[in-house]
Write a protein that holds these residues in place. Structure first.
Motif, mmCIF file in Angstrom:
data_model
loop_
_atom_site.group_PDB
_atom_site.id
_atom_site.type_symbol
_atom_site.label_atom_id
_atom_site.label_comp_id
_atom_site.label_asym_id
_atom_site.label_seq_id
_atom_site.Cartn_x
_atom_site.Cartn_y
_atom_site.Cartn_z
ATOM 1 N N GLU A 67 0.832 -1.213 0.000
ATOM 2 C CA GLU A 67 0.000 0.000 0.000
ATOM 3 C C GLU A 67 0.867 1.264 0.000
ATOM 4 O O GLU A 67 0.571 2.222 -0.700
ATOM 5 C CB GLU A 67 -0.925 -0.007 1.226
ATOM 6 C CG GLU A 67 -1.879 1.155 1.290
ATOM 7 C CD GLU A 67 -2.924 1.133 0.199
ATOM 8 O OE1 GLU A 67 -3.363 2.223 -0.212
ATOM 9 O OE2 GLU A 67 -3.305 0.032 -0.234
ATOM 10 N N ASP A 72 0.806 4.534 -8.216
ATOM 11 C CA ASP A 72 -0.502 4.709 -8.823
ATOM 12 C C ASP A 72 -0.381 4.419 -10.318
ATOM 13 O O ASP A 72 0.648 4.695 -10.930
ATOM 14 C CB ASP A 72 -0.945 6.162 -8.577
ATOM 15 C CG ASP A 72 -2.329 6.418 -9.078
ATOM 16 O OD1 ASP A 72 -2.456 6.743 -10.274
ATOM 17 O OD2 ASP A 72 -3.280 6.289 -8.292
ATOM 18 N N ARG A 74 -1.469 5.953 -12.760
ATOM 19 C CA ARG A 74 -1.169 7.169 -13.532
ATOM 20 C C ARG A 74 0.326 7.430 -13.608
ATOM 21 O O ARG A 74 0.821 7.964 -14.596
ATOM 22 C CB ARG A 74 -1.906 8.366 -12.935
ATOM 23 C CG ARG A 74 -3.416 8.301 -13.191
ATOM 24 C CD ARG A 74 -4.119 9.376 -12.441
ATOM 25 N NE ARG A 74 -3.985 9.002 -11.009
ATOM 26 C CZ ARG A 74 -4.534 9.646 -10.018
ATOM 27 N NH1 ARG A 74 -5.232 10.718 -10.243
ATOM 28 N NH2 ARG A 74 -4.384 9.248 -8.773
#
Length: 85
Positions: A67, A72, A74
């Protein structure tokens, strides 16, 4: 691995080459549409596959560490994105 039978190694190699060609085709299409950087498509594919390989190694991490460290999507896409105009 050298311990795998030769025919199995060849099948894995052929699947890998096939996947690479499919991804390359997608990169070329994305370049034609102006959605992917206009760099050498083979180098872009290598960069993307290296990134995927590195991310796949994160399975060894604890869920908390994944996590914290998993980029991400992106971020990954920006590697392939065209130069801002």
């Amino acid at each position: 691995s050298d311990t795998l039978p030769a025919d199995l190694r060849e099948q894995v190699k052929q699947q890998s080459l096939s996947m690479r060609e499919i991804i390359r085709g997608l990169v070329v299409e994305g370049q034609a549409a102006g959605e992917i950087a206009n760099d050498d498509p083979d180098k872009l594919v290598s960069a993307l596959l290296a990134c995927i390989d590195g991310l796949s190694r994160m399975v060894q991490l604890s869920p908390e560490d994944v996590e914290k460290q998993m980029p991400d999507a992106r971020m990954i896409l920006r590697i392939l994105g065209p130069e801002p105009r």
